[in-house]
Design a protein around this motif. Structure first.
Motif, mmCIF file in Angstrom:
data_model
loop_
_atom_site.group_PDB
_atom_site.id
_atom_site.type_symbol
_atom_site.label_atom_id
_atom_site.label_comp_id
_atom_site.label_asym_id
_atom_site.label_seq_id
_atom_site.Cartn_x
_atom_site.Cartn_y
_atom_site.Cartn_z
ATOM 1 N N ALA A 242 -21.758 -23.278 8.719
ATOM 2 C CA ALA A 242 -21.467 -24.644 9.162
ATOM 3 C C ALA A 242 -21.417 -25.561 7.946
ATOM 4 O O ALA A 242 -21.995 -25.249 6.892
ATOM 5 C CB ALA A 242 -22.523 -25.125 10.144
ATOM 6 N N ASP A 243 -20.729 -26.701 8.072
ATOM 7 C CA ASP A 243 -20.638 -27.636 6.946
ATOM 8 C C ASP A 243 -21.473 -28.903 7.157
ATOM 9 O O ASP A 243 -21.535 -29.763 6.280
ATOM 10 C CB ASP A 243 -19.186 -28.003 6.648
ATOM 11 C CG ASP A 243 -18.485 -28.739 7.791
ATOM 12 O OD1 ASP A 243 -19.189 -29.210 8.723
ATOM 13 O OD2 ASP A 243 -17.249 -28.832 7.772
ATOM 14 N N GLY A 244 -22.084 -29.023 8.330
ATOM 15 C CA GLY A 244 -22.939 -30.175 8.602
ATOM 16 C C GLY A 244 -22.292 -31.243 9.454
ATOM 17 O O GLY A 244 -22.984 -32.130 9.966
ATOM 18 N N SER A 245 -20.987 -31.197 9.639
ATOM 19 C CA SER A 245 -20.298 -32.236 10.408
ATOM 20 C C SER A 245 -20.254 -31.918 11.902
ATOM 21 O O SER A 245 -19.812 -32.754 12.701
ATOM 22 C CB SER A 245 -18.869 -32.409 9.896
ATOM 23 O OG SER A 245 -18.114 -31.217 10.102
ATOM 24 N N GLU A 246 -20.710 -30.739 12.278
ATOM 25 C CA GLU A 246 -20.665 -30.315 13.677
ATOM 26 C C GLU A 246 -21.579 -31.184 14.553
ATOM 27 O O GLU A 246 -22.616 -31.671 14.109
ATOM 28 C CB GLU A 246 -21.094 -28.841 13.806
ATOM 29 C CG GLU A 246 -20.205 -27.857 13.078
ATOM 30 C CD GLU A 246 -20.518 -27.730 11.594
ATOM 31 O OE1 GLU A 246 -19.818 -26.966 10.911
ATOM 32 O OE2 GLU A 246 -21.475 -28.416 11.115
ATOM 33 N N ARG A 247 -21.188 -31.366 15.796
ATOM 34 C CA ARG A 247 -22.025 -32.054 16.775
ATOM 35 C C ARG A 247 -22.863 -31.022 17.519
ATOM 36 O O ARG A 247 -22.338 -30.042 18.035
ATOM 37 C CB ARG A 247 -21.175 -32.837 17.773
ATOM 38 C CG ARG A 247 -20.455 -34.024 17.171
ATOM 39 C CD ARG A 247 -21.412 -35.169 16.913
ATOM 40 N NE ARG A 247 -20.761 -36.265 16.191
ATOM 41 C CZ ARG A 247 -21.347 -37.394 15.854
ATOM 42 N NH1 ARG A 247 -22.631 -37.562 16.151
ATOM 43 N NH2 ARG A 247 -20.703 -38.325 15.199
ATOM 44 N N LEU A 248 -24.151 -31.255 17.566
ATOM 45 C CA LEU A 248 -25.056 -30.302 18.184
ATOM 46 C C LEU A 248 -25.006 -30.408 19.706
ATOM 47 O O LEU A 248 -24.877 -31.501 20.259
ATOM 48 C CB LEU A 248 -26.488 -30.545 17.711
ATOM 49 C CG LEU A 248 -26.732 -30.337 16.209
ATOM 50 C CD1 LEU A 248 -28.165 -30.708 15.853
ATOM 51 C CD2 LEU A 248 -26.436 -28.894 15.813
ATOM 52 N N GLY A 249 -25.106 -29.252 20.354
ATOM 53 C CA GLY A 249 -25.137 -29.199 21.804
ATOM 54 C C GLY A 249 -26.441 -28.607 22.298
ATOM 55 O O GLY A 249 -27.175 -27.943 21.547
ATOM 56 N N ILE A 250 -26.732 -28.838 23.574
ATOM 57 C CA ILE A 250 -27.958 -28.308 24.163
ATOM 58 C C ILE A 250 -27.966 -26.779 24.063
ATOM 59 O O ILE A 250 -26.994 -26.115 24.427
ATOM 60 C CB ILE A 250 -28.087 -28.731 25.638
ATOM 61 C CG1 ILE A 250 -28.129 -30.253 25.755
ATOM 62 C CG2 ILE A 250 -29.323 -28.114 26.291
ATOM 63 C CD1 ILE A 250 -28.072 -30.748 27.190
ATOM 64 N N GLY A 251 -29.048 -26.214 23.547
ATOM 65 C CA GLY A 251 -29.181 -24.769 23.434
ATOM 66 C C GLY A 251 -28.656 -24.181 22.142
ATOM 67 O O GLY A 251 -28.833 -22.973 21.900
ATOM 68 N N ASP A 252 -27.999 -24.977 21.298
ATOM 69 C CA ASP A 252 -27.546 -24.456 20.004
ATOM 70 C C ASP A 252 -28.737 -23.920 19.221
ATOM 71 O O ASP A 252 -29.842 -24.463 19.278
ATOM 72 C CB ASP A 252 -26.854 -25.555 19.191
ATOM 73 C CG ASP A 252 -25.439 -25.821 19.656
ATOM 74 O OD1 ASP A 252 -24.930 -25.056 20.495
ATOM 75 O OD2 ASP A 252 -24.840 -26.824 19.199
ATOM 76 N N GLU A 253 -28.493 -22.851 18.464
ATOM 77 C CA GLU A 253 -29.562 -22.236 17.681
ATOM 78 C C GLU A 253 -29.354 -22.506 16.193
ATOM 79 O O GLU A 253 -28.278 -22.247 15.643
ATOM 80 C CB GLU A 253 -29.628 -20.736 17.917
ATOM 81 C CG GLU A 253 -30.807 -20.066 17.224
ATOM 82 C CD GLU A 253 -30.893 -18.571 17.492
ATOM 83 O OE1 GLU A 253 -32.026 -18.050 17.574
ATOM 84 O OE2 GLU A 253 -29.827 -17.925 17.602
ATOM 85 N N VAL A 254 -30.369 -23.054 15.574
ATOM 86 C CA VAL A 254 -30.350 -23.343 14.139
ATOM 87 C C VAL A 254 -31.295 -22.369 13.445
ATOM 88 O O VAL A 254 -32.460 -22.249 13.834
ATOM 89 C CB VAL A 254 -30.801 -24.790 13.871
ATOM 90 C CG1 VAL A 254 -30.839 -25.069 12.366
ATOM 91 C CG2 VAL A 254 -29.883 -25.782 14.577
ATOM 92 N N LYS A 255 -30.776 -21.686 12.435
ATOM 93 C CA LYS A 255 -31.618 -20.759 11.678
ATOM 94 C C LYS A 255 -31.642 -21.173 10.207
ATOM 95 O O LYS A 255 -30.593 -21.514 9.634
ATOM 96 C CB LYS A 255 -31.116 -19.327 11.808
ATOM 97 C CG LYS A 255 -31.347 -18.716 13.180
ATOM 98 C CD LYS A 255 -30.942 -17.244 13.230
ATOM 99 C CE LYS A 255 -31.263 -16.633 14.590
ATOM 100 N NZ LYS A 255 -30.875 -15.210 14.661
ATOM 101 N N LEU A 256 -32.832 -21.150 9.634
ATOM 102 C CA LEU A 256 -33.027 -21.469 8.221
ATOM 103 C C LEU A 256 -33.586 -20.232 7.528
ATOM 104 O O LEU A 256 -34.714 -19.815 7.816
ATOM 105 C CB LEU A 256 -34.005 -22.638 8.054
ATOM 106 C CG LEU A 256 -33.502 -24.051 8.369
ATOM 107 C CD1 LEU A 256 -33.269 -24.243 9.862
ATOM 108 C CD2 LEU A 256 -34.490 -25.096 7.873
#
Length: 349
Positions: free
Chosen positions: A47-61
């Motif tokens: 991802a580049d950071g400009s995406e709009r987050l939606g309910i249930g999206d998974e973010v991994k670090l």
């Protein structure tokens, strides 16, 4: 590796803004570098950071634990022991009984009493903002963990001693939509206030308002001057008090309300419904005062003799101004009943 799932309160915001809240101590260059190297992913993809987050999206670090701990101080502060967390909640976000007029998944509407701050003016203050968060924590509408990346807040502001309707955004969607309607003025806001003098008919007043930040007071001018902002105020008399012919003048008005005993000088007082066409600091208070109709009890723009009489007879020590009615663009409308300050002075026929 750290994994997070986007909740309804967090959805709708840009991915990079979410990451800047989660990794609040990290420079932006570090976050964008991790995105480019795919050390931070969204739903398993680059991802580049400009995406709009939606309910249930998974973010991994995909970060070393010490690196995450270094940059995520705000998040770490939420991961206290249960006892510490409960104590922190009680101290920072006290749970009190709020006069709730409406609630859904995005917004909360309350009737704020006079004397309560809308938002903090000093770090140590407790305001409606903190009381709302306390309520949402207590009802499990939001968790302490979620406060690291999203914080519910009041959308419209009222002066401390102005009572009435306050809207809080429970979700980002709610905050953004209320902010839009406040900005484009599609949200209609009506106030009720008791003013000195006879206001005989509906009217619309225009002018220019200039604020002195040091004194926190404003001045009204009839024409444009440097650093002044255009204002427009509409008002309709609801009832008149303290004159023998008030009943005749009141024909066609809303339900009649009599002032207790009247003024010692038998002055006339008018209960107004005011619509803010523009929304400037102290606009109603200063604009009405500039037209010779100061609000009863107003310490900044009111009349000293009038204020003293109402204090001696009814213990009124703040402006009799109430955010009474609010209508959204979609037709939803709320009315906040007049509070104790008005009930001391006004009696229904």
């Amino acid at each position: 590796m750290q994994s997070f799932q986007i909740t309804p309160n967090e959805s709708g915001q840009r991915f990079d803004k979410y990451l800047k809240k989660l990794l609040s101590e990290a420079p932006g260059s570090f976050i964008y570098k991790m995105l480019r190297k795919k050390n931070i992913t969204l739903n398993g993809k680059k991802a580049d950071g400009s995406e709009r987050l939606g309910i249930g999206d998974e973010v991994k670090l995909f970060l070393a634990e010490d690196t995450f701990q270094k940059f995520a101080s705000s998040f770490r502060a939420t991961l206290q022991t249960h006892g510490q967390e409960e104590a922190s909640n009680t101290q920072k976000y006290p749970c009190i009984s709020l006069d709730i007029l409406y609630e859904d998944q995005d917004i909360l509407v309350i009737n704020k009493p006079s004397g309560m701050l809308s938002q903090k003016s000093k770090p140590q203050d407790i305001s409606a903002n903190e009381y709302v968060i306390g309520y949402l924590l207590d009802t499990h509408a939001i968790t302490k963990k979620e406060l690291a990346t999203f914080r519910p807040s009041i959308c419209n502001r009222l002066d401390r001693n102005t009572s009435g309707l306050l809207i809080a955004g429970k979700s980002l969607k709610g905050l953004q939509e209320m902010a839009r309607q406040l900005s484009d003025r599609s949200m209609e806001k009506y106030y009720r206030c008791l003013v000195k003098g006879l206001v005989a008919k509906p009217s619309r007043a225009e002018g220019w308002l200039k604020k002195d930040a040091k004194s926190n007071q404003v001045q009204i001018f009839v024409s444009a001057i440097d650093n002044a902002k255009y204002i427009k105020t509409e008002y309709v008399p609801v009832s008149w008090h303290g004159a023998t012919d008030c009943n005749n003048r009141a024909k066609g008005a809303l339900q009649q309300i009599d002032i207790l005993k009247g003024h010692k000088n038998k002055d006339i007082y008018t209960l107004l419904e005011v619509r803010l066409v523009t929304g400037r600091s102290h606009q109603i208070r200063a604009h009405l005062s500039s037209m010779g109709h100061p609000i009863v009890g107003d310490p900044k723009y009111g009349e000293k003799e009038t204020n003293q009489w109402f204090f001696e007879n009814f213990q009124i020590n703040a402006q009799m101004l109430h955010a009474y009615r609010m209508k959204l663009q979609d037709g939803r409308e709320w009315i906040a009943p007049l509070g104790d300050e008005f009930q001391k002075v006004l009696i229904c026929n």
